[in-house]
Write a protein that holds these residues in place. Structure first.
Motif, PDB file in Angstrom:
ATOM      1  N   TRP A   1      -6.685   0.347   1.145  1.00  0.00           N
ATOM      2  CA  TRP A   1      -7.696  -0.561   1.677  1.00  0.00           C
ATOM      3  C   TRP A   1      -8.006  -0.163   3.112  1.00  0.00           C
ATOM      4  N   PRO A   2      -9.258  -0.025   3.487  1.00  0.00           N
ATOM      5  CA  PRO A   2      -9.586   0.196   4.901  1.00  0.00           C
ATOM      6  C   PRO A   2      -9.566  -1.145   5.627  1.00  0.00           C
ATOM      7  N   PHE A   3      -9.142  -1.131   6.873  1.00  0.00           N
ATOM      8  CA  PHE A   3      -9.199  -2.334   7.699  1.00  0.00           C
ATOM      9  C   PHE A   3      -9.189  -1.915   9.159  1.00  0.00           C
ATOM     10  N   ARG A   4      -9.336  -2.864  10.041  1.00  0.00           N
ATOM     11  CA  ARG A   4      -9.276  -2.599  11.480  1.00  0.00           C
ATOM     12  C   ARG A   4      -8.065  -3.324  12.043  1.00  0.00           C
ATOM     13  N   ASP A   5      -7.283  -2.593  12.855  1.00  0.00           N
ATOM     14  CA  ASP A   5      -6.096  -3.209  13.442  1.00  0.00           C
ATOM     15  C   ASP A   5      -6.488  -4.186  14.547  1.00  0.00           C
ATOM     16  N   GLU A   6      -5.492  -4.746  15.220  1.00  0.00           N
ATOM     17  CA  GLU A   6      -5.764  -5.771  16.238  1.00  0.00           C
ATOM     18  C   GLU A   6      -6.573  -5.258  17.426  1.00  0.00           C
ATOM     19  N   THR A   7      -6.637  -3.929  17.607  1.00  0.00           N
ATOM     20  CA  THR A   7      -7.455  -3.360  18.690  1.00  0.00           C
ATOM     21  C   THR A   7      -8.854  -2.984  18.206  1.00  0.00           C
ATOM     22  N   GLY A   8      -9.101  -3.120  16.899  1.00  0.00           N
ATOM     23  CA  GLY A   8     -10.395  -2.751  16.336  1.00  0.00           C
ATOM     24  C   GLY A   8     -10.449  -1.318  15.833  1.00  0.00           C
ATOM     25  N   SER A   9      -9.319  -0.607  15.912  1.00  0.00           N
ATOM     26  CA  SER A   9      -9.276   0.788  15.452  1.00  0.00           C
ATOM     27  C   SER A   9      -9.207   0.843  13.928  1.00  0.00           C
ATOM     28  N   PRO A  10      -9.902   1.810  13.306  1.00  0.00           N
ATOM     29  CA  PRO A  10      -9.868   1.926  11.849  1.00  0.00           C
ATOM     30  C   PRO A  10      -8.497   2.391  11.359  1.00  0.00           C
ATOM     31  N   ARG A  11      -8.032   1.761  10.300  1.00  0.00           N
ATOM     32  CA  ARG A  11      -6.748   2.087   9.675  1.00  0.00           C
ATOM     33  C   ARG A  11      -6.898   1.974   8.165  1.00  0.00           C
ATOM     34  N   TRP A  12      -5.894   2.510   7.466  1.00  0.00           N
ATOM     35  CA  TRP A  12      -5.812   2.373   6.015  1.00  0.00           C
ATOM     36  C   TRP A  12      -4.476   1.751   5.665  1.00  0.00           C
ATOM     37  N   LEU A  13      -4.517   0.709   4.847  1.00  0.00           N
ATOM     38  CA  LEU A  13      -3.316   0.139   4.258  1.00  0.00           C
ATOM     39  C   LEU A  13      -3.078   0.889   2.959  1.00  0.00           C
ATOM     40  N   GLU A  14      -1.892   1.477   2.826  1.00  0.00           N
ATOM     41  CA  GLU A  14      -1.541   2.220   1.608  1.00  0.00           C
ATOM     42  C   GLU A  14      -0.308   1.581   0.971  1.00  0.00           C
ATOM     43  N   ILE A  15      -0.412   1.318  -0.320  1.00  0.00           N
ATOM     44  CA  ILE A  15       0.728   0.781  -1.066  1.00  0.00           C
ATOM     45  C   ILE A  15       0.932   1.668  -2.287  1.00  0.00           C
ATOM     46  N   ILE A  16       2.161   2.135  -2.439  1.00  0.00           N
ATOM     47  CA  ILE A  16       2.524   2.985  -3.580  1.00  0.00           C
ATOM     48  C   ILE A  16       3.371   2.146  -4.527  1.00  0.00           C
ATOM     49  N   PHE A  17       3.037   2.203  -5.806  1.00  0.00           N
ATOM     50  CA  PHE A  17       3.756   1.468  -6.841  1.00  0.00           C
ATOM     51  C   PHE A  17       4.534   2.432  -7.728  1.00  0.00           C
ATOM     52  N   GLU A  18       5.738   2.031  -8.103  1.00  0.00           N
ATOM     53  CA  GLU A  18       6.501   2.742  -9.133  1.00  0.00           C
ATOM     54  C   GLU A  18       5.804   2.514 -10.475  1.00  0.00           C
ATOM     55  N   ALA A  19       6.196   3.284 -11.491  1.00  0.00           N
ATOM     56  CA  ALA A  19       5.633   3.106 -12.828  1.00  0.00           C
ATOM     57  C   ALA A  19       5.884   1.685 -13.336  1.00  0.00           C
ATOM     58  N   SER A  20       6.972   1.056 -12.887  1.00  0.00           N
ATOM     59  CA  SER A  20       7.317  -0.306 -13.304  1.00  0.00           C
ATOM     60  C   SER A  20       6.392  -1.353 -12.684  1.00  0.00           C
ATOM     61  N   GLY A  21       5.607  -0.965 -11.666  1.00  0.00           N
ATOM     62  CA  GLY A  21       4.734  -1.904 -10.976  1.00  0.00           C
ATOM     63  C   GLY A  21       5.323  -2.416  -9.673  1.00  0.00           C
ATOM     64  N   ARG A  22       6.584  -2.109  -9.406  1.00  0.00           N
ATOM     65  CA  ARG A  22       7.227  -2.532  -8.166  1.00  0.00           C
ATOM     66  C   ARG A  22       6.715  -1.699  -7.004  1.00  0.00           C
ATOM     67  N   GLN A  23       6.577  -2.331  -5.830  1.00  0.00           N
ATOM     68  CA  GLN A  23       6.164  -1.588  -4.645  1.00  0.00           C
ATOM     69  C   GLN A  23       7.240  -0.583  -4.264  1.00  0.00           C
ATOM     70  N   ALA A  24       6.844   0.655  -4.045  1.00  0.00           N
ATOM     71  CA  ALA A  24       7.781   1.692  -3.609  1.00  0.00           C
ATOM     72  C   ALA A  24       7.658   1.943  -2.111  1.00  0.00           C
ATOM     73  N   ALA A  25       6.458   1.798  -1.559  1.00  0.00           N
ATOM     74  CA  ALA A  25       6.237   2.059  -0.131  1.00  0.00           C
ATOM     75  C   ALA A  25       4.979   1.355   0.330  1.00  0.00           C
ATOM     76  N   VAL A  26       4.999   0.924   1.594  1.00  0.00           N
ATOM     77  CA  VAL A  26       3.839   0.330   2.254  1.00  0.00           C
ATOM     78  C   VAL A  26       3.692   1.036   3.589  1.00  0.00           C
ATOM     79  N   GLU A  27       2.485   1.551   3.853  1.00  0.00           N
ATOM     80  CA  GLU A  27       2.229   2.234   5.118  1.00  0.00           C
ATOM     81  C   GLU A  27       0.858   1.859   5.650  1.00  0.00           C
TER      82      GLU A  27
END
Length: 164
Positions: free
Chosen positions: A127-153
């Motif tokens: 998901w694209p979003f803007r951080d608290e300073t207004g700078s562009p960032r990407w929220l990345e979430i990786i899911f295992e095959a089971s559907g559980r979150q493996a990583a958030v960056e």
């Protein structure tokens, strides 16, 4: 200038302003605006979440490339309760590692980008979003095959030259 000329000019200005006002979308007002008003202003929602109390949550994505998912809560009476940006920095910071895909969709709307990695069986949502300073960032979430979150960056790079 004569009084008639002044009145004519004032009338023309008022007519022009009235025409501009009637063409501009009206402001949405919590407690007064209806779901029909919301749809007239925002268009067709990407996702609608029905709540147990008869209220509804409508999500409007500003895509492609937009860093906004507008959430509009409609009460059981069909009137606007509140509206906010689902992808603000404070909401991104509150991600719960126990959330499943539906929880994330409900919180942020559908991902702007998705990729499946067949060798690992993992799925990436972005998901694209803007951080608290207004700078562009990407929220990345990786899911295992089971559907559980493996990583958030949260990353600063824009994939494939996508500008946000």
């Amino acid at each position: 200038m004569s009084i008639v000329g002044s009145l004519t000019r004032a009338g023309a200005i008022l007519a022009t302003l009235a025409a501009c006002t009637s063409e501009a979308p009206h402001a949405l007002v919590p407690g007064l605006s209806t779901e029909a008003d919301v749809r007239e202003t925002h268009g067709r929602p990407e996702i609608i979440w029905e709540q147990g109390d008869g209220s509804r949550e409508l999500q409007f994505a500003q895509r492609p490339g937009g860093a906004s998912v507008r959430v509009v809560r409609i009460g059981p009476d069909g009137r606007l309760r509140e509206a906010f940006d689902a992808l603000d920095a404070a909401r991104v910071a509150r991600i719960d590692p126990r959330w499943q895909r539906d929880d994330l969709r409900r919180h942020f709307g559908g991902p702007a980008q998705s990729a499946f990695y067949s060798l690992s069986g993992r799925t990436l949502w972005r998901w694209p979003f803007r951080d608290e300073t207004g700078s562009p960032r990407w929220l990345e979430i990786i899911f295992e095959a089971s559907g559980r979150q493996a990583a958030v960056e949260v990353v600063a790079d824009a994939p494939d030259g996508v500008a946000i």
